[in-house]
Design a protein around this motif. Structure first.
Motif, PDB file in Angstrom:
ATOM      1  N   ASN A  96      -6.957  -2.204  -6.645  1.00 46.14           N
ATOM      2  CA  ASN A  96      -8.336  -2.685  -6.708  1.00 46.14           C
ATOM      3  C   ASN A  96      -8.961  -2.770  -5.313  1.00 46.14           C
ATOM      4  O   ASN A  96      -9.541  -3.782  -4.929  1.00 46.14           O
ATOM      5  CB  ASN A  96      -8.418  -4.030  -7.439  1.00 46.14           C
ATOM      6  CG  ASN A  96      -9.804  -4.338  -7.931  1.00 46.14           C
ATOM      7  OD1 ASN A  96     -10.579  -3.436  -8.205  1.00 46.14           O
ATOM      8  ND2 ASN A  96     -10.120  -5.610  -8.035  1.00 46.14           N
ATOM      9  N   LYS A  97      -8.779  -1.690  -4.562  1.00 41.44           N
ATOM     10  CA  LYS A  97      -9.327  -1.598  -3.209  1.00 41.44           C
ATOM     11  C   LYS A  97     -10.069  -0.274  -3.075  1.00 41.44           C
ATOM     12  O   LYS A  97      -9.867   0.641  -3.857  1.00 41.44           O
ATOM     13  CB  LYS A  97      -8.197  -1.634  -2.171  1.00 41.44           C
ATOM     14  CG  LYS A  97      -7.435  -2.929  -2.118  1.00 41.44           C
ATOM     15  CD  LYS A  97      -6.365  -2.872  -1.036  1.00 41.44           C
ATOM     16  CE  LYS A  97      -5.601  -4.157  -0.964  1.00 41.44           C
ATOM     17  NZ  LYS A  97      -6.248  -5.155  -0.139  1.00 41.44           N
ATOM     18  N   ALA A  98     -10.890  -0.169  -2.066  1.00 42.39           N
ATOM     19  CA  ALA A  98     -11.557   1.092  -1.771  1.00 42.39           C
ATOM     20  C   ALA A  98     -10.542   2.078  -1.197  1.00 42.39           C
ATOM     21  O   ALA A  98      -9.603   1.687  -0.503  1.00 42.39           O
ATOM     22  CB  ALA A  98     -12.675   0.870  -0.761  1.00 42.39           C
ATOM     23  N   GLN A  99     -10.731   3.362  -1.516  1.00 39.01           N
ATOM     24  CA  GLN A  99      -9.819   4.371  -0.996  1.00 39.01           C
ATOM     25  C   GLN A  99      -9.827   4.375   0.530  1.00 39.01           C
ATOM     26  O   GLN A  99      -8.794   4.579   1.160  1.00 39.01           O
ATOM     27  CB  GLN A  99     -10.179   5.751  -1.528  1.00 39.01           C
ATOM     28  CG  GLN A  99      -9.194   6.822  -1.099  1.00 39.01           C
ATOM     29  CD  GLN A  99      -9.479   8.171  -1.727  1.00 39.01           C
ATOM     30  OE1 GLN A  99     -10.181   8.264  -2.717  1.00 39.01           O
ATOM     31  NE2 GLN A  99      -8.930   9.213  -1.141  1.00 39.01           N
ATOM     32  N   SER A 100     -10.965   4.102   1.127  1.00 38.98           N
ATOM     33  CA  SER A 100     -11.047   4.071   2.588  1.00 38.98           C
ATOM     34  C   SER A 100     -10.177   2.956   3.165  1.00 38.98           C
ATOM     35  O   SER A 100      -9.591   3.116   4.241  1.00 38.98           O
ATOM     36  CB  SER A 100     -12.495   3.909   3.047  1.00 38.98           C
ATOM     37  OG  SER A 100     -13.043   2.704   2.539  1.00 38.98           O
ATOM     38  N   ALA A 101     -10.058   1.847   2.448  1.00 40.86           N
ATOM     39  CA  ALA A 101      -9.200   0.746   2.905  1.00 40.86           C
ATOM     40  C   ALA A 101      -7.727   1.147   2.866  1.00 40.86           C
ATOM     41  O   ALA A 101      -6.953   0.786   3.757  1.00 40.86           O
ATOM     42  CB  ALA A 101      -9.427  -0.491   2.049  1.00 40.86           C
ATOM     43  N   ILE A 102      -7.354   1.909   1.846  1.00 40.53           N
ATOM     44  CA  ILE A 102      -5.976   2.398   1.727  1.00 40.53           C
ATOM     45  C   ILE A 102      -5.684   3.370   2.872  1.00 40.53           C
ATOM     46  O   ILE A 102      -4.658   3.263   3.543  1.00 40.53           O
ATOM     47  CB  ILE A 102      -5.763   3.083   0.357  1.00 40.53           C
ATOM     48  CG1 ILE A 102      -5.997   2.098  -0.787  1.00 40.53           C
ATOM     49  CG2 ILE A 102      -4.402   3.748   0.275  1.00 40.53           C
ATOM     50  CD1 ILE A 102      -5.052   0.938  -0.873  1.00 40.53           C
ATOM     51  N   SER A 103      -6.584   4.293   3.102  1.00 35.40           N
ATOM     52  CA  SER A 103      -6.413   5.268   4.182  1.00 35.40           C
ATOM     53  C   SER A 103      -6.336   4.578   5.540  1.00 35.40           C
ATOM     54  O   SER A 103      -5.505   4.930   6.385  1.00 35.40           O
ATOM     55  CB  SER A 103      -7.568   6.276   4.189  1.00 35.40           C
ATOM     56  OG  SER A 103      -7.570   7.024   3.003  1.00 35.40           O
ATOM     57  N   ALA A 117      -5.528   3.163  -4.638  1.00 33.29           N
ATOM     58  CA  ALA A 117      -6.714   2.321  -4.472  1.00 33.29           C
ATOM     59  C   ALA A 117      -7.125   1.699  -5.805  1.00 33.29           C
ATOM     60  O   ALA A 117      -7.429   0.509  -5.868  1.00 33.29           O
ATOM     61  CB  ALA A 117      -7.864   3.145  -3.891  1.00 33.29           C
ATOM     62  N   PHE A 149      -3.612   8.571  -2.753  1.00 39.45           N
ATOM     63  CA  PHE A 149      -4.346   7.472  -2.130  1.00 39.45           C
ATOM     64  C   PHE A 149      -5.382   6.914  -3.107  1.00 39.45           C
ATOM     65  O   PHE A 149      -5.575   5.707  -3.206  1.00 39.45           O
ATOM     66  CB  PHE A 149      -5.039   7.957  -0.857  1.00 39.45           C
ATOM     67  CG  PHE A 149      -4.128   8.129   0.324  1.00 39.45           C
ATOM     68  CD1 PHE A 149      -4.395   7.478   1.522  1.00 39.45           C
ATOM     69  CD2 PHE A 149      -3.008   8.934   0.280  1.00 39.45           C
ATOM     70  CE1 PHE A 149      -3.577   7.624   2.633  1.00 39.45           C
ATOM     71  CE2 PHE A 149      -2.178   9.101   1.375  1.00 39.45           C
ATOM     72  CZ  PHE A 149      -2.462   8.436   2.559  1.00 39.45           C
ATOM     73  N   ALA A 150      -6.053   7.810  -3.847  1.00 38.32           N
ATOM     74  CA  ALA A 150      -7.093   7.385  -4.784  1.00 38.32           C
ATOM     75  C   ALA A 150      -6.505   6.537  -5.913  1.00 38.32           C
ATOM     76  O   ALA A 150      -7.059   5.492  -6.273  1.00 38.32           O
ATOM     77  CB  ALA A 150      -7.816   8.604  -5.360  1.00 38.32           C
ATOM     78  N   VAL A 185       0.837  -1.205   0.000  1.00 34.27           N
ATOM     79  CA  VAL A 185       0.000   0.000   0.000  1.00 34.27           C
ATOM     80  C   VAL A 185       0.868   1.250   0.000  1.00 34.27           C
ATOM     81  O   VAL A 185       0.656   2.173  -0.800  1.00 34.27           O
ATOM     82  CB  VAL A 185      -0.972  -0.003   1.205  1.00 34.27           C
ATOM     83  CG1 VAL A 185      -1.627   1.354   1.391  1.00 34.27           C
ATOM     84  CG2 VAL A 185      -2.029  -1.082   1.021  1.00 34.27           C
TER      85      VAL A 185
END
Length: 72
Positions: free
Chosen positions: A28-35, A24, A20-21, A10
């Motif tokens: 292939n993940k949600a931006q919230s998961a990266i954050s 993501a 971050f976007a 990440v």
């Protein structure tokens, strides 16, 4: 320094893609998961990895060291 593989991937993706976007999308993940992953890592290490004052998040000095360790 003990970093898990997911956190390293990440962190590298954020730096490589510039946001971050974009990280993501690449992972292939949600931006919230990266954050959440970065926030959890910062809490675990007790230091800020990114300076979020500007439009784009920038690595702090500690973040640069962590990135070097992650890329090893």
């Amino acid at each position: 320094m003990n970093l898990n593989l997911e956190a390293m991937v990440v962190l590298d993706a954020i730096v490589e893609t510039g946001s971050f976007a974009n990280a993501a999308m690449k992972l292939n993940k949600a931006q919230s998961a990266i954050s959440y992953q970065i926030k959890t890592l910062e809490k675990q290490l007790g230091t800020k990895i990114f300076d979020r004052k500007n439009y784009r998040a920038e690595l702090t000095e500690a973040g640069k060291v962590i990135l070097q360790e992650a890329r090893k």
